[in-house]
Design a protein around this motif. Structure first.
Motif, PDB file in Angstrom:
ATOM      1  N   THR A 194       0.831  -1.211   0.000  1.00 14.20           N
ATOM      2  CA  THR A 194       0.000   0.000   0.000  1.00 14.20           C
ATOM      3  C   THR A 194       0.862   1.256   0.000  1.00 14.20           C
ATOM      4  O   THR A 194       0.383   2.337  -0.325  1.00 14.20           O
ATOM      5  N   LYS A 195       2.130   1.111   0.361  1.00 19.52           N
ATOM      6  CA  LYS A 195       3.054   2.246   0.390  1.00 19.52           C
ATOM      7  C   LYS A 195       4.404   1.788  -0.135  1.00 19.52           C
ATOM      8  O   LYS A 195       4.906   0.741   0.263  1.00 19.52           O
ATOM      9  N   CYS A 199       2.201  10.762   0.172  1.00 24.94           N
ATOM     10  CA  CYS A 199       1.941  10.580   1.597  1.00 24.94           C
ATOM     11  C   CYS A 199       2.852  11.484   2.421  1.00 24.94           C
ATOM     12  O   CYS A 199       2.977  11.332   3.628  1.00 24.94           O
ATOM     13  N   LEU A 246       1.564   6.435  -1.706  1.00 23.16           N
ATOM     14  CA  LEU A 246       0.561   5.401  -1.461  1.00 23.16           C
ATOM     15  C   LEU A 246       0.098   4.875  -2.805  1.00 23.16           C
ATOM     16  O   LEU A 246      -0.103   5.646  -3.756  1.00 23.16           O
TER      17      LEU A 246
END
Length: 479
Positions: free
Chosen positions: A164-165, A451, A472
């Protein structure tokens, strides 16, 4: 000897000495304005400090306001003339190689090797450039689109899938390094030589723009030692591939090293020495790895900052993807449809050129803009001196890919991300292929967003994004 004899000799030599003094004073008066500073060090530390605080363009602009578009200084151990503007770029890139030759700072030459294309002039330069183009020209690169396609998709599967990151800059370095290892060295995924080489290579490039003092614990010393190990690894690959050719277990089209090994001259002898193959494979590796990873990182950064441009890029790639079967590889024809994406890439390079500037060497005394550039001095040019000139690119701080529409061509020698004239970068088409394939899968398979609020960067000497540009990501479809 009698005193009268000494006096007679003095009278005979005095006019000659006087002429030499007058000539030296006259030449000194013709040198560009500015100070050479402390011998050997000069302004090197000031420039490096400005680059690391991302104020180098401002530092050079202030210098130009003080001294004009041409001035003298000392950089990286050598007296240097800094030139600025379109006429300066034309002077640097359009010379015949007999007046103003290729030259890099001593630190780069020592680390990258003395026989690489950035150090050669005249017939040697033409011979090596021709050899590299046998692999890097478009009609040859067409064969490698599928191979690059596989590398990019494998990279996304290993490093993006299920996350996710992610942090873009180190991942783009991993991606471009893997691509270069595959296409230049024939080192496929899983080969332990890849891991060994990347370690040496990263240590090697850290000391390229430094004062060349080879003392223990300095960046330059670490880079020298890493370069020796990396060159040894490449030499080992050359021996392995030469043996594979003799056993007919390899083809010249398999990778760059094999291609260079098979090129012969008119006498049917190898066109390049092993030393030249090592040094030039290293320099192509540097260009394809470091500059392309910087371009991809800042392209992602700029696309996230500009939703309108991002939407246009996405639309272009979705139209191509819709015409492909599931899992079908991209083709050269697909890349030819990515015109808008390449304009975006060029605008990214205009605003954040990976290569800050470069050096040439005066091969004899010469004049520019009425000033003398003595033989042996460096000539230093910087891309952003024209890239961010509002008389050439209106509102230069605005991200505007339309600057590179074919209907409004950029004036010659103003956009120099790939150099210019007869010495334009031979890896131009390779970079285009690498970037377009990578962008295609990144935009069609993932959504991205920042982010971090701070997206600043520095130069060391390449642009380094703050914290590596963490973003992200969200998958659009399964692999």
């Amino acid at each position: 000897m009698s005193p009268s004899m000494y006096f007679t000799i003095f009278l005979l030599l005095f006019p000659i000495l006087l002429l030499l003094i007058m000539r030296r004073r006259k030449l000194s008066n013709k040198l560009p304005p500015g100070s050479l500073g402390i011998p050997f060090i000069g302004q090197s530390l000031d420039l490096l400090r400005a680059m690391r605080t991302n104020t180098a363009e401002k530092w050079l602009e202030e210098r130009a306001r003080k001294y004009g578009p041409i001035s003298k200084l000392t950089l990286f151990g050598t007296p240097t003339v800094f030139v600025r503007g379109k006429a300066a770029n034309k002077f640097v890139f359009n010379n015949d190689g007999e007046v103003l030759g290729n030259n890099q700072p001593k630190s780069i030459a020592r680390i990258m090797g003395s026989r690489n294309i950035l150090e050669l002039n005249g017939e040697d330069h033409r011979r090596v450039r021709g050899a590299l183009l046998t692999f890097l020209k478009p009609e040859v690169l067409k064969k490698y689109v599928g191979k690059m396609d596989k590398e990019v998709r494998n990279h996304l599967k290993v490093h993006w899938q299920g996350k996710t990151k992610i942090t873009i800059m180190p991942l783009m370095k991993t991606l471009t390094f893997d691509i270069m290892c595959s296409l230049l060295f024939g080192l496929e995924s899983g080969d332990k030589k890849r891991e060994t080489f990347v370690k040496y290579f990263m240590e090697m490039i850290e000391g390229m723009w430094t004062i060349p003092v080879n003392l223990p614990f300095t960046r330059f010393n670490r880079s020298i030692r890493a370069s020796t190990k990396a060159q040894s690894l490449v030499m080992g690959l050359i021996r392995e591939k030469r043996e594979a050719l003799l056993k007919q277990q390899a083809s010249p089209s398999d990778d760059l090293i094999l291609s260079l090994l098979c090129i012969t001259g008119e006498d049917n002898k190898p066109a390049l020495s092993d030393k030249e193959i090592v040094d030039n494979v290293m320099i192509v590796m540097l260009a394809g790895f470091d500059t392309s990873s910087v371009l991809l990182t800042f392209l992602v950064r700029l696309l996230i900052n500009d939703p309108f441009v991002y939407a246009a890029v996405l639309r272009e790639h979705e139209e191509i993807a819709e015409g492909k079967k599931s899992g079908e590889e991209l083709t050269w024809e697909d890349l030819s449809k990515m015109k808008y994406t390449w304009r975006v890439a060029n605008e990214t390079l205009r605003m954040t050129p990976p290569v800050f500037g470069g050096f040439r060497k005066a091969l004899k005394d010469l004049e520019f803009e009425g000033y003398l550039i003595p033989k042996g001095w460096q000539v230093f040019w910087v891309a952003n001196m024209t890239h961010m000139d509002e008389t050439i690119f209106p509102n230069p701080s605005k991200f505007d890919p339309s600057r590179f529409d074919q209907q409004t061509p950029v004036p010659p020698f103003c956009y120099v991300a790939f150099g210019g004239g007869p010495r334009v970068c031979p890896g131009y088409e390779f970079a285009r292929l690498e970037v377009l394939v990578s962008v295609h899968y990144m935009v069609t398979m993932y959504n991205w967003k920042f982010c971090l609020n701070d997206n600043s960067f520095i130069r060391d000497p390449m642009p380094l994004q703050n914290q590596g540009l963490p973003i992200l990501i969200e998958p659009k479809k399964s692999f």
